[in-house]
Design a protein around this motif. Structure first.
Motif, mmCIF file in Angstrom:
data_model
loop_
_atom_site.group_PDB
_atom_site.id
_atom_site.type_symbol
_atom_site.label_atom_id
_atom_site.label_comp_id
_atom_site.label_asym_id
_atom_site.label_seq_id
_atom_site.Cartn_x
_atom_site.Cartn_y
_atom_site.Cartn_z
ATOM 1 N N GLY A 89 0.787 -1.215 0.000
ATOM 2 C CA GLY A 89 0.000 0.000 0.000
ATOM 3 C C GLY A 89 0.820 1.266 0.000
ATOM 4 O O GLY A 89 2.035 1.256 -0.142
ATOM 5 N N LYS A 90 0.112 2.373 0.194
ATOM 6 C CA LYS A 90 0.718 3.704 0.208
ATOM 7 C C LYS A 90 0.009 4.553 1.250
ATOM 8 O O LYS A 90 -1.167 4.353 1.549
ATOM 9 N N LEU A 91 0.736 5.555 1.774
ATOM 10 C CA LEU A 91 0.168 6.554 2.668
ATOM 11 C C LEU A 91 0.395 7.923 2.042
ATOM 12 O O LEU A 91 1.495 8.223 1.579
ATOM 13 N N PHE A 92 -0.629 8.744 2.039
ATOM 14 C CA PHE A 92 -0.541 10.102 1.531
ATOM 15 C C PHE A 92 -0.929 11.050 2.662
ATOM 16 O O PHE A 92 -1.879 10.783 3.394
ATOM 17 N N VAL A 93 -0.212 12.149 2.801
ATOM 18 C CA VAL A 93 -0.480 13.133 3.844
ATOM 19 C C VAL A 93 -0.815 14.461 3.186
ATOM 20 O O VAL A 93 -0.061 14.948 2.337
ATOM 21 N N LEU A 94 -1.953 15.043 3.582
ATOM 22 C CA LEU A 94 -2.409 16.311 3.032
ATOM 23 C C LEU A 94 -2.700 17.293 4.161
ATOM 24 O O LEU A 94 -3.184 16.888 5.218
ATOM 25 N N PRO A 95 -2.456 18.585 3.936
ATOM 26 C CA PRO A 95 -2.792 19.570 4.970
ATOM 27 C C PRO A 95 -4.306 19.802 5.031
ATOM 28 O O PRO A 95 -4.986 19.750 4.014
ATOM 29 N N ILE A 96 -4.803 20.039 6.230
ATOM 30 C CA ILE A 96 -6.215 20.357 6.446
ATOM 31 C C ILE A 96 -6.281 21.750 7.058
ATOM 32 O O ILE A 96 -5.661 21.997 8.096
ATOM 33 N N GLU A 97 -7.013 22.648 6.439
ATOM 34 C CA GLU A 97 -7.110 24.012 6.943
ATOM 35 C C GLU A 97 -8.035 24.115 8.148
ATOM 36 O O GLU A 97 -7.768 24.860 9.078
ATOM 37 N N ASN A 98 -9.149 23.394 8.118
ATOM 38 C CA ASN A 98 -10.108 23.495 9.207
ATOM 39 C C ASN A 98 -10.992 22.258 9.216
ATOM 40 O O ASN A 98 -11.107 21.549 8.220
ATOM 41 N N ALA A 99 -11.623 22.027 10.348
ATOM 42 C CA ALA A 99 -12.624 20.973 10.497
ATOM 43 C C ALA A 99 -13.748 21.552 11.348
ATOM 44 O O ALA A 99 -13.500 22.343 12.246
ATOM 45 N N VAL A 100 -14.987 21.171 11.052
ATOM 46 C CA VAL A 100 -16.137 21.657 11.813
ATOM 47 C C VAL A 100 -17.004 20.462 12.192
ATOM 48 O O VAL A 100 -17.363 19.651 11.340
ATOM 49 N N ARG A 101 -17.320 20.370 13.482
ATOM 50 C CA ARG A 101 -18.257 19.341 13.949
ATOM 51 C C ARG A 101 -19.664 19.895 13.720
ATOM 52 O O ARG A 101 -20.043 20.915 14.296
ATOM 53 N N VAL A 102 -20.441 19.258 12.877
ATOM 54 C CA VAL A 102 -21.754 19.749 12.480
ATOM 55 C C VAL A 102 -22.679 19.881 13.693
ATOM 56 O O VAL A 102 -23.381 20.885 13.842
ATOM 57 N N ARG A 103 -22.710 18.889 14.545
ATOM 58 C CA ARG A 103 -23.643 18.878 15.678
ATOM 59 C C ARG A 103 -23.455 20.060 16.606
ATOM 60 O O ARG A 103 -24.419 20.689 17.029
ATOM 61 N N THR A 104 -22.201 20.411 16.933
ATOM 62 C CA THR A 104 -21.931 21.437 17.944
ATOM 63 C C THR A 104 -21.400 22.750 17.371
ATOM 64 O O THR A 104 -21.394 23.756 18.065
ATOM 65 N N GLY A 105 -20.915 22.725 16.142
ATOM 66 C CA GLY A 105 -20.327 23.913 15.569
ATOM 67 C C GLY A 105 -18.866 24.122 15.961
ATOM 68 O O GLY A 105 -18.249 25.098 15.544
ATOM 69 N N GLU A 106 -18.288 23.209 16.773
ATOM 70 C CA GLU A 106 -16.879 23.319 17.143
ATOM 71 C C GLU A 106 -16.037 23.285 15.869
ATOM 72 O O GLU A 106 -16.375 22.614 14.912
#
Length: 112
Positions: A89-106
């Motif tokens: 297999g392979k592993l790929f790493v990508l940057p994530i700018e933001n994440a939002v939890r839909v239920r709480t808005g965090e």
């Protein structure tokens, strides 16, 4: 935060899930996929007829981790997924700018 896309052999998924749980990875998404890399598929014989399997069944794991967990997560997946044979297999790493939890808005790492 970083997104890891891991393409692995299907029979390794339970071992990887358990190992990631043990180091504190909180969630993941799994997809059954097909593809090929350097191995370019393989030949199989079914009822006496040989045919080419061009796309090999794999599992794709998507997960997002905090930067501090990145190296440990990559090491864990690599160690558990390795069989020493072609197609591990392979592993790929990508940057994530933001994440939002839909239920709480965090947002940000607390949304993970």
């Amino acid at each position: 935060m970083k997104k890891i896309e891991a393409i692995i052999k299907p029979f390794k998924i339970e071992e990887i899930k358990n190992a990631l749980d043990a180091i504190g990875v909180k969630g993941m998404t799994i997809n059954e996929v097909r593809g090929y890399g350097r191995q370019r598929g393989h030949k199989e014989i079914y009822r006496g007829t040989e045919y080419n399997v061009e796309f090999i069944p794999k599992v794709k794991i998507d997960l997002v981790v905090e930067d501090a967990m990145l190296e440990r997560t990559l090491e864990t997946i690599t160690e558990v997924a390795r069989t020493g044979k072609v197609g591990d297999g392979k592993l790929f790493v990508l940057p994530i700018e933001n994440a939002v939890r839909v239920r709480t808005g965090e947002s940000g790492p607390s949304a993970l």
